[in-house]
Design a protein around this motif. Structure first.
Motif, PDB file in Angstrom:
ATOM      1  N   GLN A  56       0.828  -1.205   0.000  1.00  0.00           N
ATOM      2  CA  GLN A  56       0.000   0.000   0.000  1.00  0.00           C
ATOM      3  C   GLN A  56       0.864   1.258   0.000  1.00  0.00           C
ATOM      4  OE1 GLN A  56      -2.491  -0.623   3.402  1.00  0.00           O
ATOM      5  NE2 GLN A  56      -3.728  -2.185   2.371  1.00  0.00           N
ATOM      6  N   GLN A  57       1.932   1.198   0.766  1.00  0.00           N
ATOM      7  CA  GLN A  57       2.863   2.333   0.789  1.00  0.00           C
ATOM      8  C   GLN A  57       3.448   2.555  -0.606  1.00  0.00           C
ATOM      9  OE1 GLN A  57       1.818   3.514   3.889  1.00  0.00           O
ATOM     10  NE2 GLN A  57       3.854   4.439   3.724  1.00  0.00           N
ATOM     11  N   ARG A  58       3.823   1.446  -1.231  1.00  0.00           N
ATOM     12  CA  ARG A  58       4.384   1.515  -2.579  1.00  0.00           C
ATOM     13  C   ARG A  58       3.400   2.175  -3.541  1.00  0.00           C
ATOM     14  NH1 ARG A  58       9.125   1.222  -2.305  1.00  0.00           N
ATOM     15  NH2 ARG A  58      10.469  -0.533  -2.911  1.00  0.00           N
ATOM     16  N   GLY A  98      11.386   5.187  -7.426  1.00  0.00           N
ATOM     17  CA  GLY A  98      12.536   4.423  -6.960  1.00  0.00           C
ATOM     18  C   GLY A  98      12.373   2.912  -7.075  1.00  0.00           C
ATOM     19  N   ILE A  99      11.550   2.480  -8.011  1.00  0.00           N
ATOM     20  CA  ILE A  99      11.364   1.042  -8.208  1.00  0.00           C
ATOM     21  C   ILE A  99      11.614   0.680  -9.669  1.00  0.00           C
ATOM     22  CG2 ILE A  99       9.690   0.828  -6.343  1.00  0.00           C
ATOM     23  CD1 ILE A  99       7.485   0.846  -8.427  1.00  0.00           C
ATOM     24  N   SER A 100      11.588  -0.611  -9.979  1.00  0.00           N
ATOM     25  CA  SER A 100      11.817  -1.058 -11.350  1.00  0.00           C
ATOM     26  C   SER A 100      10.515  -1.024 -12.150  1.00  0.00           C
ATOM     27  CB  SER A 100      12.358  -2.481 -11.354  1.00  0.00           C
ATOM     28  OG  SER A 100      11.381  -3.365 -10.881  1.00  0.00           O
ATOM     29  N   SER A 132       4.686  -2.418 -12.921  1.00  0.00           N
ATOM     30  CA  SER A 132       3.603  -3.111 -13.628  1.00  0.00           C
ATOM     31  C   SER A 132       3.127  -4.333 -12.855  1.00  0.00           C
ATOM     32  CB  SER A 132       4.013  -3.449 -15.050  1.00  0.00           C
ATOM     33  OG  SER A 132       4.727  -4.633 -15.098  1.00  0.00           O
ATOM     34  N   TYR A 133       3.804  -4.625 -11.760  1.00  0.00           N
ATOM     35  CA  TYR A 133       3.265  -5.623 -10.836  1.00  0.00           C
ATOM     36  C   TYR A 133       2.031  -5.040 -10.158  1.00  0.00           C
ATOM     37  CZ  TYR A 133       2.854  -8.165  -6.403  1.00  0.00           C
ATOM     38  OH  TYR A 133       2.389  -8.847  -5.313  1.00  0.00           O
TER      39      TYR A 133
END
Lengths: 217, 217, 217, 217
Positions: free
Chosen positions: D19-21, D51-53, D58-59
């Motif tokens: 959820q934070q993400r 800061g993520i891939s 898309s996950y």
DNA sequence: AATGAATGAGCGTTCATTCAT
DNA sequence: TATGAATGAACGCTCATTCAT
């Protein structure tokens, strides 16, 4: 039916629940392969089809190669099992038994599973040695049944000749798959074609002479 | 050999340079398909193999489907062209001509291209209607040659019977591909198997009676 | 209408043919922008729409920025030209003239071009200084017409007050675009809303006092 | 504030970490949209900003459309929440309350977020039906507050008339955004303009008669 | 035994731009 | 003027795989 040696991660599928999962996974993989070809076989789709997470799938199968091996092994094993059954089926005489086998195989190639699975296997075997190996084992078994009957039907042939004859007959029938298989153009004529095959192969086996096979060209 | 209708982007490949590029692209695609199967055929790899950029590849082929179509069309066309050649080849009599065709086809299935390309085509045709269509067209042509000779060898057969006979013979030979093709277990016995095929098919064609085909089971 | 200073590559569009091409290019660009927003405005699509090659497009416009500038300039210029026409239109008195302008502008925002073009321009102006600059110039001209009439309708206001009044009136009408413009939810009530606007703005201009504007909060 | 129904992939963002993400993703997307417009909103940039891939982005969001929807929903929801707050704010009388709302809205349009976000939303709504729908919902809520006050200030108006009045007033204020918003030419005069708006709208609401709105032209 | 979360590479495709002819 | 040909970066998206919990 011998127990399949699963390629799952060691320590995995030890109990009934895990074994059920593996079966469900393999069935899902098989379904995807049949529905969309090897091209359509992805770890994600298998997991989704089996109703588990990607992580859980890779708990059982650490990578795609292992899964593919088990998939091939399982499907191939089921066909092998059918060949065992064929042998047991009582037939009045060798000719009737021979014809029954021809008919059985050509009938079977009309199922969606067989029509769609085998071309994938043949294609795979060109680039994957394990696939090639398992495919080889399957057809050796298939030819064994033919071989034994050939021996009875034509005792003058020696072992290599019988093998080559069995190879020819078996491969011929396989070749019908992309043409007279499920949903294929000649599907409706499959029975007629089986007639041709039966009469042709029976005649071949009974009349061929040693020198017909080994003649120089 | 009729001119291939390329599926390239309109306005593209208008001049010699572009045509050369498209040829190189198709050859690269074919090589990749033969070497690693459809699974290995990616736009990036085709571009790399052809020595051009991805952007340039998609300048010619707006998408992968168009490229695949041209690839299939081109390869299939080359086989069709061979069947045209077979017919022209003078043979002393119908029997010799018939046997020559059998031998030619079984010889050809021993080439790496044929051994690897066709199983991909059969697999593809299960999930791609264009592939199915082109494959169908190719084999119709292949059977035509057989059909005409069957008519001479056994005038008592009617057209549908001849067609089913030709289908059986053609499919039988195709079936040898994954077993006696290039690098396959029975590769070294291919000539013997061709002998069996020749004698079997010739005998079948000459001796089969109408009621053998259409008999009820 | 003053001649547009085109941003085309120097030496380009010197003759009639080239000028025609540039016009066609700009019209194509405008159409694409209106149909699909700035997001849809790509060099390839402009070239295709104009029926020329990408290479030829970049002969006239060395990069997308130049094209965008000309596009904005051209469209904005056409709106400026309309404001010039408004002034010339004979109106019996200042009130009628004022109301006529209100009605004209609100009518115009019902066209697909205006409804779709201006929000793109406003969005663009937040990130593109040239767009911001041209947009500013356009609205200065639009307010000029209002300004002159306000002076007649309410001589007690000074220049800055008139300007702020004109800004408020002009911006208010622009604000109706996304709500009562082409294909918008309140499209069918546009006339009623124009009535409200007319009566509201006229009353405002005639009755507002200097201290109403500059009051401290 | 009601809980937002996220458009993330099912099974995702189930726990606090996810959820934070998602919150971080949405905030990053919002920032990019405000800084560079929808044109600047790409999956790669959102991922980088968060800061993520790309894979991880898309996950959570299976495609860009879902992300955009959540982005719009989230921002719009926050504005809706403000309108709820406005209503609750105690105001001495209806006139003061009315004027306070006018001032609040015009103040707010001076923030960078509002100035940059809304033109993007208006532009988007011309080509994206979901954007249009959410935008509509937002403004319906905005007008509701005005509507209720109009009813008190001028009881002689019927519902449709009040709605059209509210639409005019609301849209008028929105129209100020590209002119008197953050970093815009008239930014420094925003307070004066708010004065004009307040006096104008209040006067309009109190003095307008039914026939002023529905008059034929 | 199972999940949600994450990565990095690769996919097919489109982009603005350049250039020889 | 105009074209076909080409590049390299970026697009949205999916992949097999890994890992902490």
């Amino acid at each position: 039916m011998r127990e399949l040696q699963l390629q799952v991660r060691p320590g995995t599928a030890a109990f009934s629940k895990g074994q059920q999962r593996v079966l469900k996974i393999l069935q899902s993989a098989r379904d995807l392969m049949i529905a969309g070809g090897y091209h359509n076989l992805t770890m994600r789709k298998v997991a989704a089809e089996a109703g588990i997470s990607v992580g859980n799938l890779s708990y059982y199968y650490p990578n795609k190669e292992h899964l593919l091996r088990d998939l091939l092994d399982q499907v191939i094993e089921s066909y092998m099992w059918e060949f065992d059954k064929i042998k047991e089926e009582a037939g009045v005489g060798p000719e009737q038994q021979f014809v029954a086998i021809i008919r059985f195989i050509i009938d079977d190639l009309g199922t969606q599973e067989t029509t769609n699975f085998f071309p994938e296997l043949w294609a795979l075997s060109n680039h994957d040695s394990h696939a090639a190996e398992r495919m080889d084992a399957l057809y050796i078994k298939a030819r064994l049944v033919l071989n034994e009957l050939i021996e009875v039907l034509n005792p003058s042939l020696n072992e290599p000749e019988r093998e080559q004859l069995a190879l020819f007959i078996s491969a011929s029938m396989e070749g019908l798959t992309p043409f007279a298989g499920f949903n294929k153009p000649w599907e409706s004529k499959r029975d007629n074609i089986a007639n041709i095959a039966a009469i042709s192969f029976l005649n071949l086996v009974k009349t061929i002479r040693n020198e017909d096979i080994d003649q120089l060209r």
